[in-house]
Motif scaffolding. Structure first.
Motif, PDB file in Angstrom:
ATOM      1  N   GLU A 139      -8.228  78.265  66.626  1.00 36.89           N
ATOM      2  CA  GLU A 139      -8.956  77.268  67.407  1.00 36.89           C
ATOM      3  C   GLU A 139      -9.021  77.597  68.889  1.00 36.89           C
ATOM      4  O   GLU A 139      -9.778  76.961  69.637  1.00 36.89           O
ATOM      5  CB  GLU A 139      -8.332  75.891  67.198  1.00 36.89           C
ATOM      6  N   ASP A 140      -8.250  78.594  69.328  1.00 35.97           N
ATOM      7  CA  ASP A 140      -8.286  79.012  70.721  1.00 35.97           C
ATOM      8  C   ASP A 140      -8.948  80.377  70.893  1.00 35.97           C
ATOM      9  O   ASP A 140      -8.868  80.993  71.960  1.00 35.97           O
ATOM     10  CB  ASP A 140      -6.873  79.056  71.303  1.00 35.97           C
ATOM     11  N   SER A 141      -9.652  80.838  69.869  1.00 32.66           N
ATOM     12  CA  SER A 141     -10.282  82.154  69.920  1.00 32.66           C
ATOM     13  C   SER A 141     -11.327  82.216  71.027  1.00 32.66           C
ATOM     14  O   SER A 141     -12.081  81.261  71.258  1.00 32.66           O
ATOM     15  CB  SER A 141     -10.951  82.474  68.575  1.00 32.66           C
ATOM     16  N   THR A 142     -11.384  83.358  71.697  1.00 34.54           N
ATOM     17  CA  THR A 142     -12.407  83.571  72.723  1.00 34.54           C
ATOM     18  C   THR A 142     -13.790  83.775  72.120  1.00 34.54           C
ATOM     19  O   THR A 142     -14.789  83.828  72.848  1.00 34.54           O
ATOM     20  CB  THR A 142     -12.061  84.799  73.578  1.00 34.54           C
ATOM     21  N   LEU A 143     -13.867  83.889  70.799  1.00 36.18           N
ATOM     22  CA  LEU A 143     -15.151  84.115  70.130  1.00 36.18           C
ATOM     23  C   LEU A 143     -15.839  82.829  69.690  1.00 36.18           C
ATOM     24  O   LEU A 143     -16.931  82.885  69.118  1.00 36.18           O
ATOM     25  CB  LEU A 143     -14.944  85.007  68.895  1.00 36.18           C
ATOM     26  N   SER A 146     -19.560  82.307  70.680  1.00 40.57           N
ATOM     27  CA  SER A 146     -20.524  83.155  69.973  1.00 40.57           C
ATOM     28  C   SER A 146     -20.615  82.797  68.492  1.00 40.57           C
ATOM     29  O   SER A 146     -21.702  82.825  67.907  1.00 40.57           O
ATOM     30  CB  SER A 146     -20.150  84.629  70.146  1.00 40.57           C
ATOM     31  N   LEU A 147     -19.488  82.457  67.881  1.00 41.53           N
ATOM     32  CA  LEU A 147     -19.522  82.054  66.480  1.00 41.53           C
ATOM     33  C   LEU A 147     -20.369  80.799  66.295  1.00 41.53           C
ATOM     34  O   LEU A 147     -21.087  80.655  65.298  1.00 41.53           O
ATOM     35  CB  LEU A 147     -18.108  81.818  65.961  1.00 41.53           C
ATOM     36  N   LEU A 148     -20.322  79.898  67.272  1.00 41.30           N
ATOM     37  CA  LEU A 148     -21.106  78.671  67.173  1.00 41.30           C
ATOM     38  C   LEU A 148     -22.604  78.958  67.178  1.00 41.30           C
ATOM     39  O   LEU A 148     -23.375  78.241  66.527  1.00 41.30           O
ATOM     40  CB  LEU A 148     -20.732  77.734  68.319  1.00 41.30           C
ATOM     41  N   THR A 149     -23.034  80.006  67.879  1.00 40.44           N
ATOM     42  CA  THR A 149     -24.470  80.313  67.891  1.00 40.44           C
ATOM     43  C   THR A 149     -24.994  80.687  66.509  1.00 40.44           C
ATOM     44  O   THR A 149     -26.195  80.572  66.241  1.00 40.44           O
ATOM     45  CB  THR A 149     -24.806  81.452  68.864  1.00 40.44           C
ATOM     46  N   LEU A 150     -24.093  81.138  65.621  1.00 37.39           N
ATOM     47  CA  LEU A 150     -24.511  81.485  64.263  1.00 37.39           C
ATOM     48  C   LEU A 150     -24.867  80.249  63.443  1.00 37.39           C
ATOM     49  O   LEU A 150     -25.490  80.350  62.387  1.00 37.39           O
ATOM     50  CB  LEU A 150     -23.409  82.284  63.561  1.00 37.39           C
ATOM     51  N   SER A 151     -24.484  79.086  63.942  1.00 35.59           N
ATOM     52  CA  SER A 151     -24.823  77.843  63.272  1.00 35.59           C
ATOM     53  C   SER A 151     -26.304  77.521  63.403  1.00 35.59           C
ATOM     54  O   SER A 151     -26.864  76.823  62.553  1.00 35.59           O
ATOM     55  CB  SER A 151     -23.985  76.705  63.870  1.00 35.59           C
ATOM     56  N   ASP A 152     -26.931  78.044  64.478  1.00 36.50           N
ATOM     57  CA  ASP A 152     -28.352  77.756  64.685  1.00 36.50           C
ATOM     58  C   ASP A 152     -29.033  78.795  65.555  1.00 36.50           C
ATOM     59  O   ASP A 152     -29.774  79.631  65.066  1.00 36.50           O
ATOM     60  CB  ASP A 152     -28.532  76.353  65.283  1.00 36.50           C
ATOM     61  N   VAL A 153     -28.798  78.767  66.885  1.00 40.09           N
ATOM     62  CA  VAL A 153     -29.726  79.435  67.789  1.00 40.09           C
ATOM     63  C   VAL A 153     -29.814  80.953  67.596  1.00 40.09           C
ATOM     64  O   VAL A 153     -30.908  81.519  67.697  1.00 40.09           O
ATOM     65  CB  VAL A 153     -29.410  79.108  69.266  1.00 40.09           C
ATOM     66  N   TYR A 154     -28.701  81.615  67.321  1.00 40.17           N
ATOM     67  CA  TYR A 154     -28.766  83.066  67.088  1.00 40.17           C
ATOM     68  C   TYR A 154     -29.526  83.332  65.791  1.00 40.17           C
ATOM     69  O   TYR A 154     -30.446  84.162  65.755  1.00 40.17           O
ATOM     70  CB  TYR A 154     -27.357  83.642  67.047  1.00 40.17           C
ATOM     71  N   GLY A 155     -29.192  82.601  64.744  1.00 43.31           N
ATOM     72  CA  GLY A 155     -29.901  82.775  63.483  1.00 43.31           C
ATOM     73  C   GLY A 155     -31.366  82.416  63.590  1.00 43.31           C
ATOM     74  O   GLY A 155     -32.229  83.029  62.936  1.00 43.31           O
ATOM     75  N   GLY A 310     -17.524  92.222  69.122  1.00 44.36           N
ATOM     76  CA  GLY A 310     -17.917  92.159  70.518  1.00 44.36           C
ATOM     77  C   GLY A 310     -19.135  92.981  70.880  1.00 44.36           C
ATOM     78  O   GLY A 310     -19.483  93.095  72.063  1.00 44.36           O
ATOM     79  N   THR A 311     -19.816  93.536  69.886  1.00 41.51           N
ATOM     80  CA  THR A 311     -21.025  94.309  70.166  1.00 41.51           C
ATOM     81  C   THR A 311     -22.079  93.450  70.849  1.00 41.51           C
ATOM     82  O   THR A 311     -22.813  93.909  71.722  1.00 41.51           O
ATOM     83  CB  THR A 311     -21.595  94.899  68.865  1.00 41.51           C
ATOM     84  N   VAL A 312     -22.180  92.192  70.418  1.00 38.66           N
ATOM     85  CA  VAL A 312     -23.091  91.240  71.056  1.00 38.66           C
ATOM     86  C   VAL A 312     -22.286  90.014  71.482  1.00 38.66           C
ATOM     87  O   VAL A 312     -21.238  89.714  70.914  1.00 38.66           O
ATOM     88  CB  VAL A 312     -24.245  90.811  70.116  1.00 38.66           C
ATOM     89  N   ASN A 313     -22.803  89.328  72.474  1.00 41.34           N
ATOM     90  CA  ASN A 313     -22.123  88.131  72.981  1.00 41.34           C
ATOM     91  C   ASN A 313     -23.143  87.008  73.145  1.00 41.34           C
ATOM     92  O   ASN A 313     -23.472  86.596  74.264  1.00 41.34           O
ATOM     93  CB  ASN A 313     -21.441  88.432  74.308  1.00 41.34           C
ATOM     94  N   PRO A 314     -23.655  86.482  72.031  1.00 44.07           N
ATOM     95  CA  PRO A 314     -24.660  85.416  72.128  1.00 44.07           C
ATOM     96  C   PRO A 314     -24.127  84.133  72.735  1.00 44.07           C
ATOM     97  O   PRO A 314     -24.902  83.285  73.184  1.00 44.07           O
ATOM     98  CB  PRO A 314     -25.092  85.201  70.672  1.00 44.07           C
ATOM     99  N   GLY A 315     -22.805  83.969  72.781  1.00 45.69           N
ATOM    100  CA  GLY A 315     -22.205  82.775  73.360  1.00 45.69           C
ATOM    101  C   GLY A 315     -22.475  82.615  74.848  1.00 45.69           C
ATOM    102  O   GLY A 315     -22.192  81.548  75.415  1.00 45.69           O
ATOM    103  N   LEU A 316     -23.052  83.634  75.491  1.00 49.30           N
ATOM    104  CA  LEU A 316     -23.408  83.527  76.902  1.00 49.30           C
ATOM    105  C   LEU A 316     -24.451  82.448  77.165  1.00 49.30           C
ATOM    106  O   LEU A 316     -24.639  82.030  78.314  1.00 49.30           O
ATOM    107  CB  LEU A 316     -23.921  84.877  77.421  1.00 49.30           C
TER     108      LEU A 316
END
Length: 346
Positions: A139-143, A146-155, A310-316
């Motif tokens: 729950e404290d991951s720095t990722l 970016s993982l949250l973007t896979l729920s919608d906007v990145y996908g 870490g190849t991409v960082n969509p969480g930006l």
């Protein structure tokens, strides 16, 4: 537990609601660790009629499985999971074809008696087909961003490029510098586009677009913007146009900048019922119109490795963070263009 409800245009409240609980054997209950406000949430924020009972909000979240029904076989309590913005059984004919947004037994968060993601927890129908577990994530991951973007906007950005069949050497124009538009830039870059023209006018967003792979920026709109894109493409227009706004002017812009034989791929939720498709717009130029609601569940496993390493960082795309009590302020910040995308810590 607490959850976000909208009662009408501009009226967002945090309120106490019954705790999320299992109702069907195929359900899971997920404690939400991170969620966010989507650009599409601003559509009802602008125009929703007053609803006395309110409507739950939010469709993007990651979290931890707290409980599972007797029919759930792929998840255990304590799993960290990503939830796509549509829930689906994973087994119907459309799910098998990678069209989970058309699942015969599925649906969308915050609709049909299902809670929203801007809350402390949510009941997840069809948990086996819907949730994607990610081992080793705390729950404290720095990722988490970016993982949250896979729920919608990145996908969704990926879907725009995928439906347009972006490939090596393409000239791609992206209309819209919101989170989805920026993810479309990133996706087009990953798919090998040679020239990526971002149509946007907000400096911070444009800078991020260049980070994600935009080679050119066009701030102009209307006829002036169309002329600029055509100038950048040798007079021909873009081979692939990714429309990430959903309003008529954006569609008209797409028609104006696509080259003959090209593709317009729309993923901005259309705020209109009709659009030009006749001889003078699409038919005469042999232009393909594609896109639709992104079946992000079909893309998560494909996109996940590059996020994890870490190849991409969509969480930006997240430039503001609030807790659940701060969600109404988050809506105002996005509506005032003071924030690109607001992260919610539950």
């Amino acid at each position: 537990m607490r959850a976000t409800y909208m009662y009408g245009a501009g009226d967002v409240r945090i309120q106490e609601v019954p705790d999320a609980a299992l109702q069907q054997p195929t359900d899971a209950v997920v404690r939400i660790v991170r969620s966010c406000i989507c650009g599409s949430d601003l559509h009802p924020y602008h125009s929703m009629p007053t609803v006395p009972e309110g409507s739950p909000m939010g469709h993007e979240f990651v979290g931890v499985v707290e409980d599972i029904g007797s029919g759930v076989s792929t998840l255990t309590r304590g799993d960290f999971v990503i939830a796509p913005f549509a829930w689906s059984d994973g087994t119907c004919q459309f799910c098998r074809e990678g069209l989970q947004t058309s699942c015969e037994h599925g649906g969308f968060w915050a609709a049909g008696g299902i809670g929203g993601g801007q809350a402390e927890a949510v009941r997840v129908p069809q948990a086996d087909g819907t949730l994607v577990k990610v081992p080793g994530i705390g729950e404290d991951s720095t990722l988490l961003h970016s993982l949250l973007t896979l729920s919608d906007v990145y996908g969704t950005g990926w879907h725009a490029a995928h439906q347009a069949h972006v490939t090596q050497g393409d000239t791609v124009a992206v209309i819209g510098d919101g989170a989805v538009g920026l993810m479309a830039v990133l996706s087009a870059k990953q798919m090998g586009a040679e020239q990526i023209i971002l149509m946007g006018r907000h400096t911070v967003r444009i800078d991020l677009g260049r980070t994600f792979g935009a080679t050119d920026v066009v701030a102009e709109r209307g006829a002036e913007g169309i002329a600029k894109v055509r100038e950048l493409t040798g007079g021909h227009g873009a081979t692939k146009v990714l429309e990430a706004v959903g309003h008529v002017p954006a569609y008209d812009q797409a028609v104006g900048i696509v080259r003959p034989g090209g593709v317009i791929s729309r993923v901005g939720v259309p705020q209109y019922e009709e659009a030009p498709i006749g001889f003078g717009s699409l038919f005469g130029g042999n232009i393909t119109l594609a896109g639709g609601p992104a079946p992000v569940r079909a893309y998560i496993e494909e996109l996940l490795p590059a996020v994890l390493d870490g190849t991409v960082n969509p969480g930006l795309v997240f430039d503001s963070t609030v807790d659940l009590d701060g969600v109404p302020d988050g809506y105002r910040a996005m509506d005032d263009r003071k924030a690109l995308k607001v992260l919610i810590r539950s």
